[in-house]
Each structure stands twice: as C-alpha cells, then as structure tokens.
Design a protein around this motif. Structure first.
Motif, PDB file in Angstrom:
ATOM      1  N   GLU A  35       0.832  -1.191   0.000  1.00  0.00           N
ATOM      2  CA  GLU A  35       0.000   0.000   0.000  1.00  0.00           C
ATOM      3  C   GLU A  35       0.876   1.253   0.000  1.00  0.00           C
ATOM      4  OE1 GLU A  35      -3.140   0.051   2.826  1.00  0.00           O
ATOM      5  OE2 GLU A  35      -3.779  -2.004   2.402  1.00  0.00           O
ATOM      6  N   GLN A  36       0.242   2.405  -0.072  1.00  0.00           N
ATOM      7  CA  GLN A  36       0.958   3.677  -0.076  1.00  0.00           C
ATOM      8  C   GLN A  36       0.387   4.593   1.001  1.00  0.00           C
ATOM      9  OE1 GLN A  36       1.610   5.496  -4.081  1.00  0.00           O
ATOM     10  NE2 GLN A  36       0.249   3.888  -4.830  1.00  0.00           N
ATOM     11  N   TRP A  37       1.258   5.347   1.652  1.00  0.00           N
ATOM     12  CA  TRP A  37       0.801   6.388   2.570  1.00  0.00           C
ATOM     13  C   TRP A  37       1.668   7.620   2.355  1.00  0.00           C
ATOM     14  CZ3 TRP A  37      -3.568   6.484   5.281  1.00  0.00           C
ATOM     15  CH2 TRP A  37      -3.772   7.588   6.118  1.00  0.00           C
ATOM     16  N   ASP A  38       1.025   8.726   2.028  1.00  0.00           N
ATOM     17  CA  ASP A  38       1.720   9.977   1.748  1.00  0.00           C
ATOM     18  C   ASP A  38       1.853  10.761   3.051  1.00  0.00           C
ATOM     19  OD1 ASP A  38       2.685  12.396   0.910  1.00  0.00           O
ATOM     20  OD2 ASP A  38       1.317  12.589  -0.798  1.00  0.00           O
ATOM     21  N   LEU A  39       2.990  10.618   3.701  1.00  0.00           N
ATOM     22  CA  LEU A  39       3.200  11.262   4.992  1.00  0.00           C
ATOM     23  C   LEU A  39       3.388  12.771   4.855  1.00  0.00           C
ATOM     24  CD1 LEU A  39       3.335  10.224   7.923  1.00  0.00           C
ATOM     25  CD2 LEU A  39       5.814  10.149   7.709  1.00  0.00           C
ATOM     26  N   VAL A  40       3.674  13.231   3.658  1.00  0.00           N
ATOM     27  CA  VAL A  40       3.793  14.671   3.436  1.00  0.00           C
ATOM     28  C   VAL A  40       2.431  15.341   3.594  1.00  0.00           C
ATOM     29  CG1 VAL A  40       4.388  16.467   1.750  1.00  0.00           C
ATOM     30  CG2 VAL A  40       5.773  14.381   1.908  1.00  0.00           C
ATOM     31  N   ARG A  41       1.398  14.666   3.164  1.00  0.00           N
ATOM     32  CA  ARG A  41       0.073  15.279   3.109  1.00  0.00           C
ATOM     33  C   ARG A  41      -0.899  14.755   4.150  1.00  0.00           C
ATOM     34  NH1 ARG A  41       2.744  14.975  -1.351  1.00  0.00           N
ATOM     35  NH2 ARG A  41       2.908  16.846  -2.618  1.00  0.00           N
ATOM     36  N   ALA A  42      -0.544  13.722   4.897  1.00  0.00           N
ATOM     37  CA  ALA A  42      -1.446  13.192   5.916  1.00  0.00           C
ATOM     38  C   ALA A  42      -0.644  12.559   7.042  1.00  0.00           C
ATOM     39  CB  ALA A  42      -2.390  12.147   5.301  1.00  0.00           C
ATOM     40  N   PRO A  43      -1.002  12.828   8.285  1.00  0.00           N
ATOM     41  CA  PRO A  43      -0.292  12.194   9.404  1.00  0.00           C
ATOM     42  C   PRO A  43      -0.456  10.683   9.366  1.00  0.00           C
ATOM     43  CG  PRO A  43      -1.691  14.013  10.150  1.00  0.00           C
ATOM     44  CD  PRO A  43      -2.067  13.734   8.729  1.00  0.00           C
ATOM     45  N   GLU A  79       9.559  13.991  10.534  1.00  0.00           N
ATOM     46  CA  GLU A  79      10.656  13.447  11.333  1.00  0.00           C
ATOM     47  C   GLU A  79      10.140  12.814  12.623  1.00  0.00           C
ATOM     48  OE1 GLU A  79      13.790  16.272  11.894  1.00  0.00           O
ATOM     49  OE2 GLU A  79      14.038  16.634   9.733  1.00  0.00           O
ATOM     50  N   ILE A  80       9.163  13.447  13.252  1.00  0.00           N
ATOM     51  CA  ILE A  80       8.586  12.888  14.489  1.00  0.00           C
ATOM     52  C   ILE A  80       7.900  11.561  14.211  1.00  0.00           C
ATOM     53  CG2 ILE A  80       6.754  13.224  16.193  1.00  0.00           C
ATOM     54  CD1 ILE A  80       7.454  16.261  16.067  1.00  0.00           C
ATOM     55  N   GLU A  81       7.140  11.499  13.113  1.00  0.00           N
ATOM     56  CA  GLU A  81       6.378  10.279  12.843  1.00  0.00           C
ATOM     57  C   GLU A  81       7.265   9.145  12.336  1.00  0.00           C
ATOM     58  OE1 GLU A  81       1.940  11.252  12.167  1.00  0.00           O
ATOM     59  OE2 GLU A  81       3.026  12.334  10.605  1.00  0.00           O
ATOM     60  N   LEU A  82       8.303   9.476  11.568  1.00  0.00           N
ATOM     61  CA  LEU A  82       9.253   8.434  11.169  1.00  0.00           C
ATOM     62  C   LEU A  82      10.014   7.907  12.380  1.00  0.00           C
ATOM     63  CD1 LEU A  82      10.796   9.705   7.797  1.00  0.00           C
ATOM     64  CD2 LEU A  82       8.912   8.098   8.144  1.00  0.00           C
ATOM     65  N   GLY A 102      15.861   8.637   5.482  1.00  0.00           N
ATOM     66  CA  GLY A 102      15.340   7.892   6.616  1.00  0.00           C
ATOM     67  C   GLY A 102      16.405   7.396   7.572  1.00  0.00           C
ATOM     68  N   ILE A 103      17.589   7.037   7.056  1.00  0.00           N
ATOM     69  CA  ILE A 103      18.622   6.532   7.963  1.00  0.00           C
ATOM     70  C   ILE A 103      19.052   7.633   8.936  1.00  0.00           C
ATOM     71  CG2 ILE A 103      20.646   7.048   6.542  1.00  0.00           C
ATOM     72  CD1 ILE A 103      21.839   4.367   7.404  1.00  0.00           C
ATOM     73  N   THR A 107      18.916   7.147  12.919  1.00  0.00           N
ATOM     74  CA  THR A 107      20.126   7.345  13.713  1.00  0.00           C
ATOM     75  C   THR A 107      19.887   8.353  14.828  1.00  0.00           C
ATOM     76  OG1 THR A 107      21.578   6.803  11.858  1.00  0.00           O
ATOM     77  CG2 THR A 107      22.528   8.102  13.630  1.00  0.00           C
ATOM     78  N   ARG A 108      19.284   9.470  14.498  1.00  0.00           N
ATOM     79  CA  ARG A 108      19.036  10.500  15.519  1.00  0.00           C
ATOM     80  C   ARG A 108      18.007  10.019  16.540  1.00  0.00           C
ATOM     81  NH1 ARG A 108      18.356  16.749  13.875  1.00  0.00           N
ATOM     82  NH2 ARG A 108      20.595  16.436  13.533  1.00  0.00           N
ATOM     83  N   ALA A 109      16.956   9.339  16.094  1.00  0.00           N
ATOM     84  CA  ALA A 109      15.908   8.874  17.010  1.00  0.00           C
ATOM     85  C   ALA A 109      16.440   7.873  18.023  1.00  0.00           C
ATOM     86  CB  ALA A 109      14.753   8.258  16.227  1.00  0.00           C
ATOM     87  N   LEU A 110      17.447   7.099  17.618  1.00  0.00           N
ATOM     88  CA  LEU A 110      17.982   6.061  18.496  1.00  0.00           C
ATOM     89  C   LEU A 110      19.259   6.508  19.213  1.00  0.00           C
ATOM     90  CD1 LEU A 110      17.343   2.861  16.361  1.00  0.00           C
ATOM     91  CD2 LEU A 110      15.861   3.966  18.039  1.00  0.00           C
ATOM     92  N   GLY A 111      19.481   7.814  19.235  1.00  0.00           N
ATOM     93  CA  GLY A 111      20.557   8.350  20.047  1.00  0.00           C
ATOM     94  C   GLY A 111      21.873   8.566  19.351  1.00  0.00           C
ATOM     95  N   GLY A 112      21.940   8.320  18.050  1.00  0.00           N
ATOM     96  CA  GLY A 112      23.164   8.543  17.305  1.00  0.00           C
ATOM     97  C   GLY A 112      23.263   9.967  16.790  1.00  0.00           C
TER      98      GLY A 112
END
Length: 241
Positions: A35-43, A79-82, A102-103, A107-112
């Motif tokens: 499936e597809q989800w456009d995170l730019v246009r919808a949470p 960035e918050i939702e990813l 995305g990497i 990396t930032r979300a997991l403390g890197g």
C-alpha cells in the motif's frame, strides 16, 4: 492487516509515485501487497501498526541536519512520525526498512549523530559487507562488494549503539545497519533501476546534489552501472515480513 506499506516523504508527487513503483517492483510485490501512505500530506493513521505488518520508507530532499529554523512544520512532523516507526521497529512491534533521508531520522531517534561530514556524490558507488552483513538474514546472500546508487548531503557519524553495521565504504562508513531483528536502514537507495534513478535526478537537478550542467555525464555513468544486488534486499525484506 495489509502486508506492507510504502511511506512517501517526498513533496514532489511525480517522484514519489515513481519511487513507489520502484519499491514495489524491486520487492516483487503486487499493488495490493504494498500500500501507499503519503506522509507529506497526511499524518500517520492512529491504527498504523495494526493496519500494516511493516514499513518501507522512501527518500526525501529533506535533511535531518537542516537548521531547525529552516524546517517547515511538515518536515518536523515527518521526522517525528518516522522516529515513531523507527522506535516501534527497534522494539519489534513492527518491521521497517528506511532509506537515504530515513537513515538519518533513525540514527538521531535512536541516540546517534548525523553530520554533513559524509556526503556522497550523485551516482554509482561501491559498498562492502561487514562480517555482520555477511551473516545477516537480508544481506547475507549478497555479493561481498556491490554497486549502489547514492545522492545525499549528510550521513551517520556512527550507527546507533547496539546496531549491527552491515555495509560500509570509505566515503560514508555507515551505509547500512540493523537494530534488533526488524529494523533496517540504508544510506544508499536499494529500490531504483538505473533508468528510474536518472529520471529522479532530472526532478532534483537544481536542488544542489550535483551541478545541473553535469546531468548528462552523471546520467551516463548511472546507466552504465550494474545495480542488481540492492534490489535483493527489498525482496528479502518483503519475504521476511
């Protein structure tokens, strides 16, 4: 519950539609299986982790190292939702494969840390598997060294603590890693054919990845490259999850 979802984080809808097709084709999935989800246009929907078994996150012209003052509300939300998807995959609540932009989020979300110190030119590059990569369920069947397609302005200074570094090269040492058993991230683009990549280059030719006047030369180098191995990562991810 659907099998997998492609998460679009590209504002350019034409490039996003082509990227979805690249992911779907590379993973050998039918349209109903991805499936597809456009995170730019919808949470992200509230039931995302019940709705989908796993996530394939595409690239973006965004950079996590962009000054906060320059980020739009949309970029901040993305960035918050990813990061939410990344943390859920890191704790085995779902499965996810993040690519390129995305990497940096993972990396930032997991403390890197993410830095502008490891950019790579647009075009083909060579990466090598680490010992962990050769043992990995998704990467282990790949050639020890293989050609990938890159185009990025930032890179991870190091994989997050506890991550298994899977692929590397001199220009950008963190090319791919795994966290736990269900979270994968690649700095390179595993999904496009060389033709699809040159078409994406045309969309972003004025965005500072390369001099616009160099388009034809770089496109020729891309079209001459053999990028059979990266697609196999997506097929393995789809089979596994």
């Amino acid at each position: 519950m659907a099998s997998l979802v492609y998460v679009c984080v590209r504002p350019q809808q034409g490039a996003a539609a082509a990227e979805y097709e690249s992911f779907r084709t590379a993973a050998h999935l039918e349209p109903g299986e991805l499936e597809q989800w456009d995170l730019v246009r919808a949470p992200l929907p509230d039931d995302a982790f019940e709705r989908w078994r796993g996530f394939m996150v595409g690239g973006s012209p965004f950079n996590v190292t962009d000054p906060e003052s320059t980020k739009t509300d949309v970029q901040r939300r993305i960035e918050i939702e990813l990061a939410r998807i990344a943390r859920s995959a890191a704790t085995a609540e779902t499965a996810a494969l993040f690519t390129c932009f995305g990497i940096g989020v993972v990396t930032r979300a997991l403390g890197g840390s993410v830095t502008r110190g490891y950019p790579e030119d647009t075009g083909p590059s060579t990466v090598s598997l680490t010992d962990a990569g050769r043992r990995d369920p998704l990467f282990g069947g790949l050639a020890p060294a293989f050609t990938v397609l890159t185009a990025h302005k930032e890179g991870s200074a190091a994989a997050p603590r506890g991550a298994a570094l899977l692929a590397t090269n001199a220009g950008c040492p963190v090319q791919a890693y795994r966290v736990g058993d269900r979270l994968y991230a690649t700095q390179f683009h595993p999904e496009p054919t060389t033709r699809a990549f040159t078409e994406r280059m045309a969309v972003y030719r004025d965005d500072g990845y390369f001099a616009a006047s160099d388009y034809e030369r770089i496109a020729g180098e891309v079209l001459a490259a053999s990028v059979t191995e990266p697609n196999r990562i997506l097929r393995a991810f789809a089979r596994a999850f």
